[in-house]
Write a protein that holds these residues in place. Structure first.
Motif, short mmCIF file in Angstrom:
data_model
loop_
_atom_site.label_atom_id
_atom_site.label_comp_id
_atom_site.label_asym_id
_atom_site.label_seq_id
_atom_site.Cartn_x
_atom_site.Cartn_y
_atom_site.Cartn_z
N LYS A 194 0.84 -0.76 -0.22
CA LYS A 194 -0.06 0.47 -0.58
C LYS A 194 0.95 1.12 -0.22
O LYS A 194 1.89 1.77 0.37
CB LYS A 194 -1.09 -0.34 1.04
CG LYS A 194 -0.35 -0.20 2.52
CD LYS A 194 -1.29 0.21 3.60
CE LYS A 194 -0.55 0.18 5.06
NZ LYS A 194 -1.85 -0.19 6.11
N ILE A 195 0.62 2.23 0.10
CA ILE A 195 0.81 3.48 -0.57
C ILE A 195 -0.46 5.24 -1.05
O ILE A 195 -1.52 3.88 -0.78
CB ILE A 195 1.78 3.69 -1.95
CG1 ILE A 195 2.22 5.32 -1.70
CG2 ILE A 195 0.63 3.67 -2.93
CD1 ILE A 195 4.02 4.70 -3.20
N THR A 196 0.49 6.37 0.04
CA THR A 196 -0.08 6.66 0.60
C THR A 196 -1.34 7.77 -1.03
O THR A 196 0.12 7.42 -1.83
CB THR A 196 -0.60 7.72 1.50
OG1 THR A 196 0.36 8.52 0.94
CG2 THR A 196 0.03 7.54 2.53
N PHE A 197 -2.11 8.39 -1.10
CA PHE A 197 -2.22 9.06 -2.29
C PHE A 197 -1.54 10.15 -2.69
O PHE A 197 -0.29 10.36 -3.02
CB PHE A 197 -3.83 10.23 -1.99
CG PHE A 197 -4.82 8.76 -2.42
CD1 PHE A 197 -5.23 8.15 -3.48
CD2 PHE A 197 -6.10 8.84 -1.54
CE1 PHE A 197 -6.46 7.27 -3.66
CE2 PHE A 197 -7.23 8.41 -1.19
CZ PHE A 197 -6.83 7.34 -2.65
N GLU A 198 -0.86 11.36 -1.79
CA GLU A 198 0.18 12.10 -1.66
C GLU A 198 1.50 11.18 -2.20
O GLU A 198 2.22 12.34 -2.82
CB GLU A 198 0.49 12.15 -0.17
CG GLU A 198 0.47 13.34 0.09
CD GLU A 198 0.51 14.31 1.64
OE1 GLU A 198 1.08 15.22 1.88
OE2 GLU A 198 0.10 14.04 2.25
N GLU A 199 2.06 10.35 -1.45
CA GLU A 199 3.19 9.86 -2.07
C GLU A 199 3.51 9.05 -3.12
O GLU A 199 3.97 9.55 -4.42
CB GLU A 199 3.68 8.21 -1.35
CG GLU A 199 4.21 8.65 0.66
CD GLU A 199 4.18 7.18 1.20
OE1 GLU A 199 4.98 7.13 2.11
OE2 GLU A 199 3.03 6.17 1.10
N MET A 200 2.00 8.79 -3.79
CA MET A 200 1.76 8.19 -5.21
C MET A 200 1.52 9.95 -6.12
O MET A 200 1.87 9.69 -7.24
CB MET A 200 0.42 7.68 -5.46
CG MET A 200 0.14 6.84 -6.61
SD MET A 200 1.67 5.44 -7.21
CE MET A 200 2.49 5.91 -8.22
N LEU A 201 1.15 10.72 -5.63
CA LEU A 201 0.69 11.58 -6.88
C LEU A 201 2.53 12.01 -6.79
O LEU A 201 2.57 12.77 -7.62
CB LEU A 201 0.16 12.62 -5.96
CG LEU A 201 -0.30 13.90 -6.87
CD1 LEU A 201 -0.99 13.92 -8.05
CD2 LEU A 201 -0.58 15.33 -5.41
N GLU A 202 3.64 12.27 -5.55
CA GLU A 202 5.19 12.33 -6.18
C GLU A 202 5.98 11.81 -7.02
O GLU A 202 6.58 12.27 -7.84
CB GLU A 202 5.27 12.62 -4.28
CG GLU A 202 4.89 13.74 -3.43
CD GLU A 202 5.29 15.39 -4.39
OE1 GLU A 202 6.06 15.12 -4.80
OE2 GLU A 202 5.35 15.83 -2.60
N MET A 203 5.21 10.80 -6.63
CA MET A 203 5.77 9.90 -7.59
C MET A 203 5.33 9.67 -9.21
O MET A 203 6.22 9.36 -9.97
CB MET A 203 5.73 7.90 -7.25
CG MET A 203 6.71 7.63 -5.52
SD MET A 203 6.90 6.60 -5.16
CE MET A 203 7.70 5.71 -5.82
N ALA A 204 4.68 9.89 -9.37
CA ALA A 204 4.02 10.02 -10.41
C ALA A 204 4.39 11.56 -11.07
O ALA A 204 5.37 11.20 -12.60
CB ALA A 204 2.06 9.88 -10.40
N SER A 205 4.72 11.86 -10.20
CA SER A 205 5.04 13.59 -10.67
C SER A 205 6.17 13.59 -10.87
O SER A 205 6.76 14.48 -11.86
CB SER A 205 4.10 14.98 -10.36
OG SER A 205 5.29 14.66 -8.31
N LEU A 206 7.04 12.82 -10.30
CA LEU A 206 9.02 12.59 -10.08
C LEU A 206 9.05 12.07 -11.73
O LEU A 206 10.70 11.06 -11.64
CB LEU A 206 9.26 12.42 -9.00
CG LEU A 206 8.51 13.30 -7.41
CD1 LEU A 206 8.92 12.80 -6.17
CD2 LEU A 206 9.84 14.95 -8.24
N GLY A 207 7.79 10.90 -12.06
CA GLY A 207 8.67 10.00 -12.97
C GLY A 207 8.26 8.66 -13.24
O GLY A 207 8.39 8.18 -14.52
N SER A 208 7.72 8.57 -12.37
CA SER A 208 6.70 7.21 -11.82
C SER A 208 5.84 6.51 -13.33
O SER A 208 5.19 7.88 -12.96
CB SER A 208 6.42 6.45 -10.70
OG SER A 208 5.72 5.45 -10.39
N LYS A 209 5.80 6.17 -14.12
CA LYS A 209 4.96 6.09 -15.17
C LYS A 209 3.57 5.00 -14.14
O LYS A 209 2.83 5.01 -15.52
CB LYS A 209 5.80 5.53 -16.03
CG LYS A 209 7.27 6.34 -16.24
CD LYS A 209 6.35 7.72 -16.99
CE LYS A 209 7.59 8.44 -17.73
NZ LYS A 209 7.92 9.91 -17.65
#
Length: 408
Positions: A194-209
């Motif tokens: 699991k991961i939080t919305f906030e963490e996933m948003l950061e990862m998506a904006s930082l390059g995670s596809k």
């Protein structure tokens, strides 16, 4: 009865066999006692094929007509999937974005959803019908077809889940969840439960596809639980994927949840800027007026009334920015433009950073031990980003992954 929204990307419906496989999975979900809404993308490669056809007509086509063209890809998929489900003896009905009345603004190729009329879907679900909706598309208020941009099917699925008050939105893709970093770079990368919305948003904006940024924003805003799963695993071998939801206060948050990186980076340094109010505005306005997004920004301390401004832009816009600034010599005066398009951004992400000190110190020490120089630093409550030379990307990711014990 729980409502489940499932989204299948282009690779998941890339062939007739894959579409049949999706049909079987959707039927199993309904047989488990759920009402099911399915959102699909165009078959893999189809959107690119359609855009290539458009480019053979002209290099610059009317955005409205481009949206009319590319939206046909999803229409093919929804019809084929409905046929596959019906051939197995189950009820299914397909809808385009316009038929469901997914209303967007009129920004072609990057439209934003304004509202969804879920009446037809609710009626079908009550009649035990599996509903299949074309992702990536909608219509504006006067009926023009619009599209939501690359990865827009994720946003369609989350928006439908919010409108239907679904119990979960499942994003089926070619990976079985969200990992601590890209397993192609670090084989020891671990799948996160699991991961939080906030963490996933950061990862998506930082390059995670893995997920489209706007889809994660939408899910967080309306508290739609997201689950990332693999469509390439059978029902017997499939795991539980990664659940993306609100932060759980009852569980001690991990210090670092993941490492994201982006190769799509370039750095611009403008020297000899007068250290006075409005100087940075003048430079960055030139860039933003060209509709180019600026990411990290650093201005150094003034020395004898002169400062330097450094910022990053997408690599594809690098030469345009350099040209724009060189053409503005009458505004910039004696300033020198120094560019570098051989950089990358490597970031640590974790909600645990809020309550733990020393993460940045440890990160910088690990990079220093590998003799990796840091060019820029940017931080937030749950993120630390560094810009480094591109040649050190893989070394940095592996060293940080090991140093923070993310494989454990």
């Amino acid at each position: 009865m729980a409502i489940i929204v499932q989204k299948y990307g282009g690779t998941s419906v890339g062939t007739i066999e894959r579409i049949k496989h999706v049909a079987d999975r959707v039927i199993k979900t309904q047989q488990a006692g759920h009402q099911v809404v399915v959102v699909v993308s165009a078959m893999s490669g189809e959107t690119n094929r359609l855009l290539a056809l458009a480019s053979e007509i002209a290099t610059q086509n009317n955005p409205r007509e481009v949206d009319v063209l590319v939206s046909t890809g999803e229409q093919v998929t929804i019809a084929l999937l409905a046929m596959a489900i019906q051939a197995r003896g189950f009820k299914a009905r397909s809808y385009t974005g316009g038929q469901v009345r997914i209303i967007t603004d009129d920004a072609h190729s990057k439209a934003r959803i304004k509202q969804i009329d879920d009446e037809k879907i609710q009626q079908d679900l009550q009649a035990d019908t599996i509903v299949i909706v074309a992702g990536f598309q909608g219509t504006d208020e006067v009926g023009n077809i619009t599209t939501l941009g690359r990865g827009g099917s994720d946003t369609t699925a989350v928006a439908l889940a919010a409108a239907l008050k679904a119990d979960e939105c499942q994003i089926y893709t070619d990976v079985d969840g969200v990992y601590t970093t890209d397993p192609r770079i670090e084989p020891q990368a671990k799948k996160l439960d699991k991961i939080t919305f906030e963490e996933m948003l950061e990862m998506a904006s930082l390059g995670s596809k893995v997920l489209q940024i706007r889809a994660v924003e939408f899910a967080g805003k309306y508290n739609v639980p997201l689950r990332v799963l693999s469509s390439f695993e059978t029902a017997q071998t499939a795991g539980s994927g990664t659940l993306i939801s609100l932060e759980d206060d009852d569980v001690e948050a991990p210090l670092v949840s993941g490492i994201a990186f982006s190769r799509d980076e370039a750095q611009i340094k403008v020297t000899n800027i007068p250290d006075k109010p409005g100087a940075a505005f003048v430079i960055l306005a030139l860039v933003s007026d060209a509709n180019i997004e600026v990411d990290m920004i650093v201005q150094n301390a003034s020395h004898q009334g002169i400062a330097n401004l450094t910022f990053t832009v997408p690599r594809g816009d690098y030469q345009r920015v350099v040209d724009i600034l060189h053409q503005a010599k009458d505004i910039l005066g004696d300033s020198e433009i120094i560019g570098d398009d051989t950089i990358v951004k490597v970031s640590l992400v974790g909600v645990g950073m809020r309550s733990h000190a020393g993460v940045a110190t440890k990160m910088f020490q690990i990079l220093a031990n590998e003799n990796i120089n840091i060019k820029l630093i940017s931080t937030s409550e749950i993120k630390i980003s560094t810009v480094i030379d591109e040649k050190y990307l893989e070394l940095a990711v592996r060293a940080l992954h090991k140093g923070f014990g993310l494989a454990q």
